[in-house]
Scaffold this motif. Structure first.
Motif: not given
Length: 305
Positions: A130-131, A213, A126-127, A134, A216-217
Motif C-alpha cells: 500500500r505504501k 485488503c 500488505l502495508e 499506486n 488498504l486497497f
C-alpha cells in the motif's frame, strides 16, 4: 511467455560474452549493466499483485495472467519481496529499485504482476504494498481450509521444509495438526515462521485478511478467486479475471480445467474426532463472516462439517 523477450535479450548479452578476449568481456559487462541501470529508471512497481493464500491455485493464476496480452508477470514467481526480502526486513534485503528489475521488459504493458502467495497473511507485506504502489489491484485465492492445510502438509513433506518427519500417513498428519492447533490456540504463531504447523492453520483463515485488503486497497481493487471453481471450469476464473482487469485475452481456448483438482482425502482419513472438532471450531468461525464478505455460500461449497 509474452513480454519476457526484453529480459531474455538482456540475459543473452551476458551469456554470449567472449571470455577469451578480456577487453570485449569488460565492454560487454559494462554495456549489460548500463542497459539495466538505464532501463530500471523507467520501470514502475507492479500494479497487480497475487497475494495467496498458498496451495490455492496461484500457479494457475500465474499461467492465466502470463497468457494475457496486457500483462507482464515477473519471471520469478513468488518474488517474496514486500515485507519479506525487502530492505529493512531482511539482513540481505533488496531495495525497491533492485526489486523493480524483475519487471524489466514490462514497461509497455498495462499490468505488471507479482504473484507471491505468502503476502496475504503477512500484514507487513500488505502495508508495504500500500505504501509503495499506486492504483494497485490485488488478487486473493482461497480454498477449503482443511484441504488447503493438507496440501501444505504434503508440500512441506516433499521439499523437506518442515521440522517434522512426514510420510503422508494419518499419524504424521495428526501430529502436524495437533502441534498446529496448540500453537494457534496459544497465540504463538510467528508471522515469518513459514514451516510452522500453526502458520499453516493461519493461512487457512481468510476473512480478516480480505477485509484488511479492502481497507488498504479499496473493495473495487480486490478480487477473490475460489479454488473450487476450477473443478468446474477454468473458464470461470478466466471470465472473472476479464471482468476485473479488462477483456484482453490472447488466443486462449475454452477448457474444462488447467489441471485435475483432487477430491478431498482429509475427511476419509482416520483422524481423531477431537482433532477434527478443534479444526472445525477454528474454521467455522471464519467461514460464516467470509461467506458474507465475498457473497458465496461457502458452508455449502466446502462442506467441512
Amino acid at each position: 511467455m509474452v513480454g519476457n523477450s526484453r529480459c531474455s535479450e538482456l540475459t543473452n548479452i551476458g551469456n554470449k560474452m567472449n571470455y577469451k578476449e578480456s577487453k570485449l568481456r569488460t565492454e560487454t559487462i559494462k554495456s549489460y549493466f548500463e542497459v539495466l541501470k538505464q532501463d530500471s529508471r523507467n520501470i514502475k512497481v507492479p500494479n497487480l499483485i497475487g497475494l495467496g493464500s498458498p496451495r490455492c491455485g496461484t500457479s494457475t493464476l500465474y499461467k492465466l495472467l502470463s497468457d494475457r496480452d496486457d500483462c507482464y508477470c515477473s519471471p520469478v514467481k513468488e518474488a517474496n519481496f514486500w515485507g519479506i526480502k525487502q530492505e529493512g526486513y531482511n539482513r540481505d534485503g533488496w531495495t525497491v529499485e533492485e526489486y523493480k528489475r524483475l519487471f524489466l521488459g514490462g514497461e509497455t504493458f498495462k499490468y505488471n504482476a507479482d504473484i507471491t502467495p505468502v503476502y496475504l497473511h503477512c500484514i507487513d507485506s500488505l502495508e508495504e504494498i500500500r505504501k509503495n504502489t499506486n492504483d494497485v489491484k490485488v488478487i486473493i485465492n482461497i480454498r477449503n481450509p482443511i484441504d488447503r492445510l493438507f496440501s501444505q502438509f504434503k508440500h512441506f513433506s516433499e521439499i523437506g521444509r518442515s521440522r517434522m518427519r512426514h510420510d503422508f500417513n494419518n499419524d504424521e498428519f495428526e501430529l502436524f495438526l495437533t502441534e498446529g492447533i496448540k500453537k494457534f490456540k496459544e497465540n504463538k504463531v510467528k508471522i515469518r515462521d513459514w514451516s510452522c504447523p500453526g502458520k499453516a492453520i493461519t493461512q487457512s483463515l481468510y476473512n480478516d485478511y480480505i477485509l484488511k485488503c479492502e481497507e488498504l486497497f479499496g473493495q473495487e481493487n480486490v478480487l477473490v478467486l475460489l479454488y473450487e471453481d476450477l473443478k468446474v471450469s477454468q473458464d470461470i476464473w478466466q471470465q472473472t479475471l476479464n471482468d476485473f482487469l479488462g477483456d484482453e485475452l490472447s488466443g486462449l481456448e475454452s477448457q474444462t480445467s488447467i489441471f485435475h483438482a483432487n477430491k478431498s482425502k482429509v475427511m476419509e482419513m482416520n483422524l481423531e474426532q477431537e482433532t477434527l472438532s478443534e479444526l472445525f471450531d477454528i474454521f467455522d468461525k471464519d467461514i460464516e463472516p467470509l461467506s458474507k464478505t465475498i457473497g458465496r455460500d461457502l458452508a455449502s461449497i466446502w462442506k467441512i462439517i
